[in-house]
Enzyme design. Structure first.
Site, PDB file in Angstrom:
ATOM      1  N   ASP A   7       0.870  -1.179   0.000  1.00  0.00           N
ATOM      2  CA  ASP A   7       0.000   0.000   0.000  1.00  0.00           C
ATOM      3  C   ASP A   7       0.910   1.233   0.000  1.00  0.00           C
ATOM      4  OD1 ASP A   7       0.930   0.289   2.594  1.00  0.00           O
ATOM      5  OD2 ASP A   7      -1.049   0.355   3.530  1.00  0.00           O
ATOM      6  N   CYS A  64       3.243  -3.130   4.068  1.00  0.00           N
ATOM      7  CA  CYS A  64       2.396  -1.985   4.418  1.00  0.00           C
ATOM      8  C   CYS A  64       3.085  -1.277   5.579  1.00  0.00           C
ATOM      9  CB  CYS A  64       0.947  -2.402   4.712  1.00  0.00           C
ATOM     10  SG  CYS A  64       0.682  -3.395   6.187  1.00  0.00           S
ATOM     11  N   THR A  66       2.757  -1.389   8.932  1.00  0.00           N
ATOM     12  CA  THR A  66       3.183  -2.330   9.977  1.00  0.00           C
ATOM     13  C   THR A  66       3.480  -3.727   9.429  1.00  0.00           C
ATOM     14  OG1 THR A  66       0.900  -2.986  10.339  1.00  0.00           O
ATOM     15  CG2 THR A  66       1.756  -1.193  11.735  1.00  0.00           C
ATOM     16  N   HIS A  97      11.117 -23.853   8.674  1.00  0.00           N
ATOM     17  CA  HIS A  97      10.112 -24.615   9.422  1.00  0.00           C
ATOM     18  C   HIS A  97       8.699 -24.471   8.878  1.00  0.00           C
ATOM     19  CE1 HIS A  97      12.586 -25.136  13.404  1.00  0.00           C
ATOM     20  NE2 HIS A  97      13.278 -25.467  12.318  1.00  0.00           N
ATOM     21  N   HIS A 132       8.669 -31.192   9.569  1.00  0.00           N
ATOM     22  CA  HIS A 132       7.843 -29.991   9.367  1.00  0.00           C
ATOM     23  C   HIS A 132       6.756 -30.196   8.315  1.00  0.00           C
ATOM     24  CE1 HIS A 132      10.613 -27.973  11.986  1.00  0.00           C
ATOM     25  NE2 HIS A 132      11.619 -28.375  11.219  1.00  0.00           N
TER      26      HIS A 132
HETATM   27  C1  RB5 Z   1      -2.016   2.709   6.495  1.00  0.00           C
HETATM   28  O1  RB5 Z   1      -2.084   3.910   7.162  1.00  0.00           O
HETATM   29  C2  RB5 Z   1      -1.729   1.579   7.463  1.00  0.00           C
HETATM   30  O2  RB5 Z   1      -2.861   1.332   8.239  1.00  0.00           O
HETATM   31  C3  RB5 Z   1      -1.292   0.330   6.725  1.00  0.00           C
HETATM   32  O3  RB5 Z   1      -0.157   0.616   5.965  1.00  0.00           O
HETATM   33  C4  RB5 Z   1      -0.923  -0.868   7.567  1.00  0.00           C
HETATM   34  O4  RB5 Z   1      -0.032  -0.508   8.581  1.00  0.00           O
HETATM   35  C5  RB5 Z   1      -2.045  -1.688   8.050  1.00  0.00           C
HETATM   36  O5  RB5 Z   1      -1.881  -2.744   8.670  1.00  0.00           O
END
Ligand code: RB5
Length: 145
Positions: A7, A64, A66, A97, A132
């Site tokens: 994203d 993304c 996080t 694994h 595994h």
């Molecule tokens: C976008 O602001 C953020 O929510 C997205 O990049 C991600 O971290 C979602 O899990």
């Protein structure tokens, strides 16, 4: 062929990873996003997951902010084992694994240097199979319920 997608939160890191893959001669297909404008991570998690699950691409990388939202999405695609990794040990174990076929990264969590190391480990480490195998089959059974 490696499927890659992000994203807006992962857009800049995706560009760095593509340069890195190019420099080591690895082929990739970019499933977007193609600008840093705000967009919805499930779209790209789904594109990359589908490309890997269908066999069009051998492995995938999703990014993304996080790494959480896009990894959750990729893991909803049947056949996908996406691993969100923020360290080298986890990246190695995700392959050895768990036979992870998609790597998820959080661009707002880790720096570019570490992300590129994790990418290399993920792409170069084979699955250990053996004991595994049975556990991967159990994941498949869970998925089929
Ligand atoms: C976008 O602001 C953020 O929510 C997205 O990049 C991600 O971290 C979602 O899990």
């Amino acid at each position: 062929m490696i499927a890659i997608g992000s994203d807006h939160g992962g857009f800049a890191l995706k560009a760095e990873i593509k340069e890195h893959l190019k420099s080591r001669g690895a082929e990739y297909k970019d499933f977007g996003t193609f600008t840093d404008e705000s967009c919805d991570y499930p779209v790209y998690g789904n594109y990359v997951g589908t490309a890997v699950a269908s066999g069009e691409c051998e492995k995938g990388i999703v990014i993304c902010g996080t790494g959480i939202g896009i990894s959750i999405t990729a893991n909803k695609v049947k056949g996908i084992r996406a691993a969100l990794c923020g360290d080298c040990f986890s990246a190695e174990m995700a392959r050895r694994h768990n036979d992870a076929n998609v790597l998820a990264l959080g661009a707002r969590v880790i720096g570019t240097g570490l992300a590129l190391m994790i990418v290399d480990i993920f792409l170069n480490t084979p699955f250990d199979a053996g004991r595994h195998e049975k556990r991967i089959d159990m994941i498949r059974e869970t998925e089929n319920k």
